[in-house]
Design a protein around this motif. Structure first.
Motif, PDB file in Angstrom:
ATOM      1  N   ALA A 288      56.517 -90.004-130.747  1.00  0.00           N
ATOM      2  CA  ALA A 288      55.306 -90.585-130.759  1.00  0.00           C
ATOM      3  C   ALA A 288      54.910 -91.475-129.789  1.00  0.00           C
ATOM      4  CB  ALA A 288      54.529 -90.910-132.262  1.00  0.00           C
ATOM      5  N   HIS A 289      55.966 -92.306-129.986  1.00  0.00           N
ATOM      6  CA  HIS A 289      56.055 -93.484-128.812  1.00  0.00           C
ATOM      7  C   HIS A 289      56.251 -92.880-127.467  1.00  0.00           C
ATOM      8  CE1 HIS A 289      55.738 -97.056-131.378  1.00  0.00           C
ATOM      9  NE2 HIS A 289      56.367 -96.457-132.070  1.00  0.00           N
ATOM     10  N   ALA A 290      56.967 -91.540-127.369  1.00  0.00           N
ATOM     11  CA  ALA A 290      57.291 -91.047-125.893  1.00  0.00           C
ATOM     12  C   ALA A 290      56.006 -90.667-125.597  1.00  0.00           C
ATOM     13  CB  ALA A 290      58.394 -90.239-126.105  1.00  0.00           C
ATOM     14  N   SER A 291      55.298 -90.003-126.578  1.00  0.00           N
ATOM     15  CA  SER A 291      54.181 -89.183-126.345  1.00  0.00           C
ATOM     16  C   SER A 291      53.095 -90.112-125.746  1.00  0.00           C
ATOM     17  CB  SER A 291      53.378 -88.519-127.496  1.00  0.00           C
ATOM     18  OG  SER A 291      54.430 -87.594-127.776  1.00  0.00           O
ATOM     19  N   GLN A 292      52.842 -91.419-126.308  1.00  0.00           N
ATOM     20  CA  GLN A 292      51.982 -92.454-125.948  1.00  0.00           C
ATOM     21  C   GLN A 292      52.364 -92.784-124.747  1.00  0.00           C
ATOM     22  OE1 GLN A 292      49.117 -93.017-127.260  1.00  0.00           O
ATOM     23  NE2 GLN A 292      48.842 -95.213-127.496  1.00  0.00           N
ATOM     24  N   GLY A 293      53.621 -93.074-124.590  1.00  0.00           N
ATOM     25  CA  GLY A 293      53.760 -93.512-123.114  1.00  0.00           C
ATOM     26  C   GLY A 293      53.451 -92.473-121.896  1.00  0.00           C
ATOM     27  N   PHE A 294      53.747 -91.190-122.280  1.00  0.00           N
ATOM     28  CA  PHE A 294      53.417 -90.429-121.260  1.00  0.00           C
ATOM     29  C   PHE A 294      51.951 -90.190-120.967  1.00  0.00           C
ATOM     30  CE2 PHE A 294      54.165 -85.444-120.172  1.00  0.00           C
ATOM     31  CZ  PHE A 294      54.106 -85.528-118.912  1.00  0.00           C
ATOM     32  N   ALA A 295      51.199 -90.368-122.134  1.00  0.00           N
ATOM     33  CA  ALA A 295      49.803 -90.537-121.774  1.00  0.00           C
ATOM     34  C   ALA A 295      49.342 -91.515-120.827  1.00  0.00           C
ATOM     35  CB  ALA A 295      48.977 -90.275-123.115  1.00  0.00           C
ATOM     36  N   LEU A 296      49.958 -92.720-121.205  1.00  0.00           N
ATOM     37  CA  LEU A 296      49.461 -94.111-120.771  1.00  0.00           C
ATOM     38  C   LEU A 296      49.777 -93.770-119.083  1.00  0.00           C
ATOM     39  CD1 LEU A 296      50.471 -96.676-123.363  1.00  0.00           C
ATOM     40  CD2 LEU A 296      48.419 -96.421-122.713  1.00  0.00           C
ATOM     41  N   GLN A 297      51.161 -93.315-118.774  1.00  0.00           N
ATOM     42  CA  GLN A 297      51.584 -93.228-117.695  1.00  0.00           C
ATOM     43  C   GLN A 297      50.673 -92.098-116.826  1.00  0.00           C
ATOM     44  OE1 GLN A 297      55.494 -91.542-117.524  1.00  0.00           O
ATOM     45  NE2 GLN A 297      55.210 -90.558-115.510  1.00  0.00           N
ATOM     46  N   LEU A 298      49.961 -91.189-117.289  1.00  0.00           N
ATOM     47  CA  LEU A 298      49.164 -90.378-116.682  1.00  0.00           C
ATOM     48  C   LEU A 298      47.931 -90.999-116.243  1.00  0.00           C
ATOM     49  CD1 LEU A 298      49.666 -86.824-118.564  1.00  0.00           C
ATOM     50  CD2 LEU A 298      50.406 -87.657-116.252  1.00  0.00           C
ATOM     51  N   SER A 299      47.465 -91.855-117.079  1.00  0.00           N
ATOM     52  CA  SER A 299      46.364 -92.888-116.706  1.00  0.00           C
ATOM     53  C   SER A 299      46.328 -93.933-116.015  1.00  0.00           C
ATOM     54  CB  SER A 299      45.708 -93.150-118.242  1.00  0.00           C
ATOM     55  OG  SER A 299      46.687 -94.156-118.823  1.00  0.00           O
ATOM     56  N   GLY A 300      47.722 -94.013-115.386  1.00  0.00           N
ATOM     57  CA  GLY A 300      48.074 -95.135-114.463  1.00  0.00           C
ATOM     58  C   GLY A 300      48.291 -96.416-115.225  1.00  0.00           C
ATOM     59  N   ARG A 301      48.589 -96.314-116.485  1.00  0.00           N
ATOM     60  CA  ARG A 301      48.805 -97.841-117.153  1.00  0.00           C
ATOM     61  C   ARG A 301      50.270 -97.829-117.408  1.00  0.00           C
ATOM     62  NH1 ARG A 301      44.577 -96.553-121.855  1.00  0.00           N
ATOM     63  NH2 ARG A 301      45.499 -98.548-122.715  1.00  0.00           N
ATOM     64  N   SER A 302      50.914 -98.080-116.134  1.00  0.00           N
ATOM     65  CA  SER A 302      52.396 -98.057-116.232  1.00  0.00           C
ATOM     66  C   SER A 302      53.212 -99.077-117.123  1.00  0.00           C
ATOM     67  CB  SER A 302      52.827 -98.069-114.687  1.00  0.00           C
ATOM     68  OG  SER A 302      52.469 -99.020-114.051  1.00  0.00           O
ATOM     69  N   ASP A 303      52.557-100.204-117.029  1.00  0.00           N
ATOM     70  CA  ASP A 303      53.269-101.230-117.798  1.00  0.00           C
ATOM     71  C   ASP A 303      53.294-101.149-119.389  1.00  0.00           C
ATOM     72  OD1 ASP A 303      53.693-102.647-115.583  1.00  0.00           O
ATOM     73  OD2 ASP A 303      52.193-104.133-115.617  1.00  0.00           O
ATOM     74  N   GLU A 304      52.233-100.652-119.754  1.00  0.00           N
ATOM     75  CA  GLU A 304      51.986-100.106-121.150  1.00  0.00           C
ATOM     76  C   GLU A 304      52.837 -99.043-121.501  1.00  0.00           C
ATOM     77  OE1 GLU A 304      47.621-100.303-122.845  1.00  0.00           O
ATOM     78  OE2 GLU A 304      47.516-100.604-120.744  1.00  0.00           O
ATOM     79  N   ALA A 305      53.115 -98.108-120.604  1.00  0.00           N
ATOM     80  CA  ALA A 305      53.827 -96.997-120.702  1.00  0.00           C
ATOM     81  C   ALA A 305      55.226 -97.279-120.989  1.00  0.00           C
ATOM     82  CB  ALA A 305      53.647 -96.015-119.785  1.00  0.00           C
ATOM     83  N   THR A 306      55.693 -98.329-120.146  1.00  0.00           N
ATOM     84  CA  THR A 306      56.980 -98.746-120.165  1.00  0.00           C
ATOM     85  C   THR A 306      57.296 -99.163-121.627  1.00  0.00           C
ATOM     86  OG1 THR A 306      57.182 -99.429-117.938  1.00  0.00           O
ATOM     87  CG2 THR A 306      58.409-100.598-119.355  1.00  0.00           C
ATOM     88  N   VAL A 307      56.446-100.275-122.252  1.00  0.00           N
ATOM     89  CA  VAL A 307      56.702-100.593-123.583  1.00  0.00           C
ATOM     90  C   VAL A 307      56.885 -99.469-124.580  1.00  0.00           C
ATOM     91  CG1 VAL A 307      55.593-101.884-125.497  1.00  0.00           C
ATOM     92  CG2 VAL A 307      55.409-102.854-123.122  1.00  0.00           C
ATOM     93  N   GLU A 308      56.111 -98.459-124.433  1.00  0.00           N
ATOM     94  CA  GLU A 308      56.293 -97.348-125.604  1.00  0.00           C
ATOM     95  C   GLU A 308      57.506 -96.606-125.336  1.00  0.00           C
ATOM     96  OE1 GLU A 308      54.165 -96.717-128.065  1.00  0.00           O
ATOM     97  OE2 GLU A 308      52.996 -98.428-127.304  1.00  0.00           O
ATOM     98  N   TYR A 309      57.704 -96.518-123.934  1.00  0.00           N
ATOM     99  CA  TYR A 309      59.008 -95.578-123.474  1.00  0.00           C
ATOM    100  C   TYR A 309      60.617 -96.457-124.250  1.00  0.00           C
ATOM    101  CZ  TYR A 309      56.826 -92.647-120.291  1.00  0.00           C
ATOM    102  OH  TYR A 309      55.900 -91.852-119.925  1.00  0.00           O
TER     103      TYR A 309
END
Length: 613
Positions: free
Chosen positions: A411-432
């Motif tokens: 679920a965290h990886a899925s959230q990270g992928f979605a954040l990454q697609l939305s351009g929110r790379s810093d938040e995606a990193t936290v989830e990954y």
């Protein structure tokens, strides 16, 4: 100054027995410590591009942009201190404990704080005298890039840290390595081979595979076991092998084998634990039950293995193993089928997988894994311009999965992928990072995270993540083919050639297994070009376009191959067909993709960039 967040490697070091030394000789201790800092520690930190955040009387907190540099610095410091202490009496030796974590920190001026720092400090507190302890995320990112070994200490409940943290000792000399070997002997290693589908229906393969994967997942939660990752174990699927061979190749002492027969509302599962050195059976059992008992069967198999190997479960491990993902077996079977479709990786299969996950969620609205699966399908379909899928919808779906189970790595990886697609790379990193901390063997978390680092132009970090993903999945070709681009950007020619050859071998096998999937063809073509096999690469490129002529990912990847071959016009034409239709999630990738370098001076290329928002 406004505080910011960033991902960084944090090194915390502390002198062992500082109060005792000060009580014996305060002036002498301060002078010796100052000299050690000036002559050795500060110099090693500077040599490895570290920044001292703060120094206390007996310790230091340092940050590094590179995880490899952080560990290398710690090793150099400890080796040098060990050498200095050689021949001295125990009372006159100064020793340090060092802890290292890779995590998200809050930056406020020159200071950093937050959970990333707290975990590093707590790991340092449990490090051995004169030793180095690191978090699981550090170990995963370093891989085999340094001349050190890692000793797994299992999940540790660190003081004032909510969730257990996987901790490893860094072994820096032969004596420690021998000690680690003894520790591994006490910590049994095991591989769970794919259970055989005995249903007489190839369409039931997803069910036997799913049970195997869930047993692997449960056993991986046991800190007293060393469990081979799912992807490596599944490389033996369908092969007639002896357990002695598997033991040698995977370096394990035990193998779990089994079979599944599902007929109507009944299921028969057999399982056996086999010792690899002589092929003897340690345990075997057959379960004839109603299908609704499938989770109880998995639980009994896991507990039987743990008992036979005389491993003591920690309370949180026992609770985690016994917690069923859903109490609806029909929802579970739909989820397993969806997972099978998702891994085939084409647009049609993503849509099929989404239908399966949606049905699972309909049958059990509290099924967190089903929502994570829906989010992943939507993310992949969003990349292929499915009009009715939005980033907001994907984020909401993955957030629902997390709300239902915040300990679910996928679920965290899925959230990270979605954040990454939305351009929110810093938040995606936290989830990954959270996903990898929860499941160090998560292929998806490492792969998605690697793509995110690639998009940011952080090729060193991307290389470490893709290398780890490739280690986790012995049949994966995607990570290897992206690594070709990363290694080219880093000018690592020898590594590039090795990755390309392995990528071709794996992609070729995948082409045979799934001839309807364009990915092995277009990614394999990139690997062939790296090996200088241009004509064969052209055949694979043509095959990919024939399979999926209107697929955006196919068009883009074939375009990069034509760019590498110097055929700029056809490459530009393919990019013009693919990229302007994609308004999100592409620009950063295109800007950093080294395979597109031959096109950057083309007069139409900049227009493509402008249309790719």
């Amino acid at each position: 100054m406004v505080s910011q967040r960033r991902l960084t490697a944090i090194l915390a070091a502390d002198m062992v027995g500082y109060s005792k030394h000060m009580g014996v000789d305060e002036a002498g201790t301060l002078a010796a410590l100052k000299k050690l800092r000036t002559d050795l520690i500060d110099k090693k930190i500077a040599d490895n591009d570290g920044r001292i955040v703060k120094a206390t009387g007996d310790g230091v907190l340092v940050e590094f942009s590179s995880v490899v540099n952080a560990v290398a610095c710690a090793v150099e410091i400890q080796r040098a201190i060990h050498e200095r202490n050689s021949g001295k009496s125990a009372d006159s030796c100064i020793e340090f404990r060092i802890g290292i974590n890779l995590g998200d920190v809050i930056v406020d001026g020159e200071d950093i704080y937050g959970d990333g720092v707290n975990v590093a400090v707590r790991i340092e507190s449990i490090a051995e005298s004169g030793g180095i302890a690191v978090s699981g995320s550090v170990r995963d990112h370093v891989g085999n890039r340094l001349d050190v070994q890692f000793e797994d200490r299992g999940e540790q409940q660190l003081k004032n840290i909510d969730k257990p943290t996987r901790v490893y000792n860094v072994l820096i000399d032969k004596a420690q390595t021998r000690s680690a070997s003894a520790t591994e002997a006490k910590r049994p290693s095991i591989a769970v081979l794919p259970f055989t589908n005995m249903s007489g229906d190839p369409e039931q393969e997803y069910f036997s595979d799913g049970i195997t994967e869930d047993i692997i997942t449960d056993l991986s939660k046991v800190s007293g076991l060393s469990v081979i990752a799912r992807h490596s174990a599944f490389s033996y699927k369908g092969k007639p092998l002896k357990v002695q061979q598997v033991g040698r190749e995977l370096g394990v002492a035990f193998v779990v084998e089994g079979s599944v027969r599902k007929v109507g509302a009944r299921v028969r599962v057999t399982g056996q634990l086999v010792r690899c050195n002589d092929g003897s059976h340690v345990w075997a059992e057959r379960f004839d039950r109603d299908l609704t008992d499938i989770f109880a069967i998995q639980d009994e198999i896991t507990h039987a293995i743990v008992e036979q190997l005389k491993i003591k479960l920690l309370p949180q491990e026992k609770q985690s193993i016994e917690q069923a993902p859903t109490d609806n077996v029909e929802a579970y079977t739909y989820y397993l089928r969806g997972r099978q479709f998702l891994r085939r990786g084409s647009k049609a299969y993503y849509q099929l997988a989404r239908q399966m996950f949606s049905k699972a969620a309909e049958l059990d609205p509290l099924y967190a894994r089903a929502y994570a699966g829906i989010a992943d399908c939507d993310s992949f379909l969003f990349q292929q311009t499915i009009a009715d899928i939005t980033i907001e919808g994907i984020l909401a779906t993955s957030a629902k999965a997390l709300a239902l189970d915040n300990t679910l790595a996928e679920a965290h990886a899925s959230q990270g992928f979605a954040l990454q697609l939305s351009g929110r790379s810093d938040e995606a990193t936290v989830e990954y990072e959270k996903a990898i901390a929860l499941d160090p063997n998560s292929f998806e978390a490492h792969y998605f995270y690697g793509r995110s680092c690639f998009e940011q132009g952080d090729f060193e970090h991307a290389a470490a993540l893709f290398e780890r993903a490739s280690e986790i999945s012995q049949d994966d070709y995607q990570s290897l083919c992206v690594l070709i681009q990363v290694y080219r950007a880093l000018d690592r020619t020898q590594d590039l050639t090795s990755a390309a050859q392995r990528g071709v071998d794996r992609a070729e096998r995948e082409l045979v297994l799934h001839p309807e999937d364009p990915r092995p063809a277009y990614l394999g073509a990139q690997a062939l070009i790296a090996l200088g096999e241009s004509e064969r690469a052209r055949d694979w490129m043509a095959r990919a376009l024939a399979i999926a002529p209107n697929d955006i990912l196919t068009q883009y990847n074939v375009a990069t191959s034509y760019a590498r071959l110097g055929e700029t016009e056809i490459a530009i034409e393919l990019l013009e067909r693919a990229l302007p239709t994609r308004k999100a999630g592409w620009r950063k990738w295109v800007e950093h993709d080294p395979d597109l370098d031959p096109l950057r001076k083309h007069p139409r290329f900049q227009k493509i960039i402008e249309l790719t928002g």
